[in-house]
Design an enzyme around this catalytic site. Sequence first.
Site, PDB file in Angstrom:
ATOM      1  CD  GLN A 237     -21.387  30.004  25.443  1.00  0.00           C
ATOM      2  OE1 GLN A 237     -21.252  30.141  24.249  1.00  0.00           O
ATOM      3  NE2 GLN A 237     -20.981  30.927  26.304  1.00  0.00           N
ATOM      4  CD  GLU A 760     -16.313  37.220  28.679  1.00  0.00           C
ATOM      5  OE1 GLU A 760     -16.698  38.349  28.975  1.00  0.00           O
ATOM      6  OE2 GLU A 760     -17.042  36.293  28.353  1.00  0.00           O
TER       7      GLU A 760
END
Length: 806
Positions: A237, A760
Amino acid sequence: MNDLTPTREQRTAALEGMGCKRKRVEDIRFTQGRGNYVDDIKLPGMLHGDFVRSPHPHARVKKIDDSAALKVPGVLAVITAETLKTVNLAWMPTLAGDVQMVLADGKVLFQNQEVAFVVATDRYAADDGINKVVVEYEPLPPLVDPFKSMDKDAPVLREDLVGKMSGAHGPRKHDNHIFEWTVGDKELTDAAFNKAEVRIKEMISYHRTHPSPLETCQCVCSFDKIKGELTIYGTFQAPHVIRTVVSLIAKLPEHKIHVIAPDIGGGFGNKVGAYPGYICAAVASIVTGKPVKWVEDRIENLTATSFARDYHMTTEIAATKDGKVTGLRVHVLADHGAFDACADPSKWPAGFFNIVTGSYDFPTAHLAVDGVYTNKAPGGVAYRCSFRVTEAAYCIERAMDILAQKLKMDPAELRLKNFIKPEQFPYHSALGWEYDSGDYHTAMRKMMETTGYAALRKEQTEKRAAFKRGETREIMGLGVSFFTEIVGAGPSKNCDILGIAMFDSCEIRMHPTGAGIARVGSKSQGQGHETTWAQIIATEIGIPADNIMVEEGNTDTAPYGLGTYGSRSTPVAGAAIAMAARKIKAKAQMIAAYKLEVHEDDLEFDIDGFRVKGLPEKFMSMKDICWAAYNSVPPGMEPGLEAVSYYDPPNMTYPFGAYLCVMDIDVDTGVYKVRRFYALDDCGTRINPMIIEGQVHGGLTEAFAIAMGQEIRYDEVGNVVTGSFMDFFMPTAVETPHWETDFTVTPSPHHPIGAKGVGESPNVGGVPAFSNAVNDAFSFLGATHIQMPHDFWRNWKAAKDLGAVA
Ligand code: CDP
């Protein structure tokens, strides 16, 4: 203008810029099976590595005998901690300032810990080799319960730390203690509690779970002995951070390390950190001179790579009789497992948990977090949330419901009464944050109106009466959740990883024909950056998004960036993209002025080019400007049209949302039905509404999983009992509820395009909505707080404990 001249609307639509539901360009390859994932990478002569893992959660390693393994056809080497010691790599630093064994060094500290790495010509041979490695263990008493970790007679886990009474984050109180982190005004908060008319106190646990991306963690390491260069393909990531970490750990010059993150099948925080597999594959490649692949299986992923949550939050609210909150006090016991390998910005041992005051105007608050070691896998990653924000949102949203129950107030009304008001932004929270913008009342009221909240409450009252009369065995719960996120780490003044400031970057290079490439420091794992980043550029400079290629994940070509996690891409990389595009636009304006023979100030930008103010026919399109940039720039100007921006945000962004879950639970079986789930998200300016909707659907599905059953559970002697998808709840389309999505738009005042992160939010806001629905249903039977996860069995057990089932 004739009939064929495009209208302003047509010109705008042709760009497919911000606000457009542009189809995901990456899906062309994904839906045809043409993605390029790590396991698709096959290099000539490539070897495979696999781990011998510990069956014990806590044991001394007496002896490792690899002689039989080395006789297995195809097995070339067995690497142990002793081998790694020869290159000083038996232990590695963690992002949290701790150290972690790469391979068991004298002891194992959690079940499935990496003990030896078998290198073979293929994966099957490596597996056969694993079965032949004989490890002699002497079992030690396991420490599983974090609440017992600091007992006087608790077994000491980390012998390397014995006697060190100070760690990376200050003093340690016990050999199994990692840190204590405190924020807020204790005296003022204690005073608020002393004079409070009403108080609630509850221990609210957020259980251990795991991001479990579809594609597990994996890498291919290839060391070129002649050039002295190491190429690592991996599921990263944050590829640049991996390059720097490898350089520091392996003492290889950073320019001789090439990190490439190809397509990634989901990350959710799991692919931020550095794992023993990466180190062992790199060492194996250096030793053998051949490329070495390491691919985790599902059980290894669930049981050994970074877990999430495991926060046990004793929460108190002080309030007035009429429901105004006056103080918040939280103590967290944080179970970090065997090593502190939490992936947080360096200075934040409990991440941004101090957002725990949520969306409410608490005049004072105090927070203390104790991190402890146990015999469990290390980690503590931000599973689709900004660092520990999910835990904080769950904590305050459950606590507000518990307070509402005590006050006999409607939970939505209690929230409306305590919200930070629109005129209070930018808002300074009692625990130190500056919220950039928000309009919570509008969002909450929109949720209540759209869902028919009042009618649902009425229906609930009727159903409760029917339950009492024995006419139904179903109880109905309404789960209200209102969350404030904090995303976009981060301002360099607050956030760094291993001393590197958490900025992000973009380089845009426009070609003569009006096409271009944007290279960005973020790294998509499915979020659709190739689609949306081009949309930002399209609107900013007036070139169609289809003409912009977006590239991420190659440390040799992308400018240094801190990667994608914590919904930081839009707040930070998205801002860098807009800023780089504005530099392109500024140079384009000078070129256009020269070509149109006017002063720059006489030009105005008009959708896809520059127009002379007051002379609409004098126009130069951005496409033509790109051409001119390569053949007729003003005297003294360098040719070409490219720009780079490194963006250090002045603040984080604070997206928010109002969610409602309507649930029915059968008390005799514990079976629940999610009748409705409504999610209103405010992420400021919306780049691609379709991608946002997809992000919300995905995040809500994860929230549903976590709240309703997904758990990494250990038995009392430290065995992981949820180590596969047979036991770890991974919802499919069959179980997943229908999602209703909605939005408001409150732009971020400091972000160049006003955007906040969104990926998120649904996980952060979703979990409390589900849990509040279950708790709201059971509150009618007298429950105050039922711990997650709320699977069928636990629901049935709750009904039984509350006397509703014989
Ligand atoms: O960092 P990460 O990519 O996981 O999260 P994000 O910044 O929330 O972005 C997730 C996806 O949603 C990206 O493709 C963004 O471009 C898109 N998005 C959007 O279209 N509008 C926003 N205001 C925020 C995100």
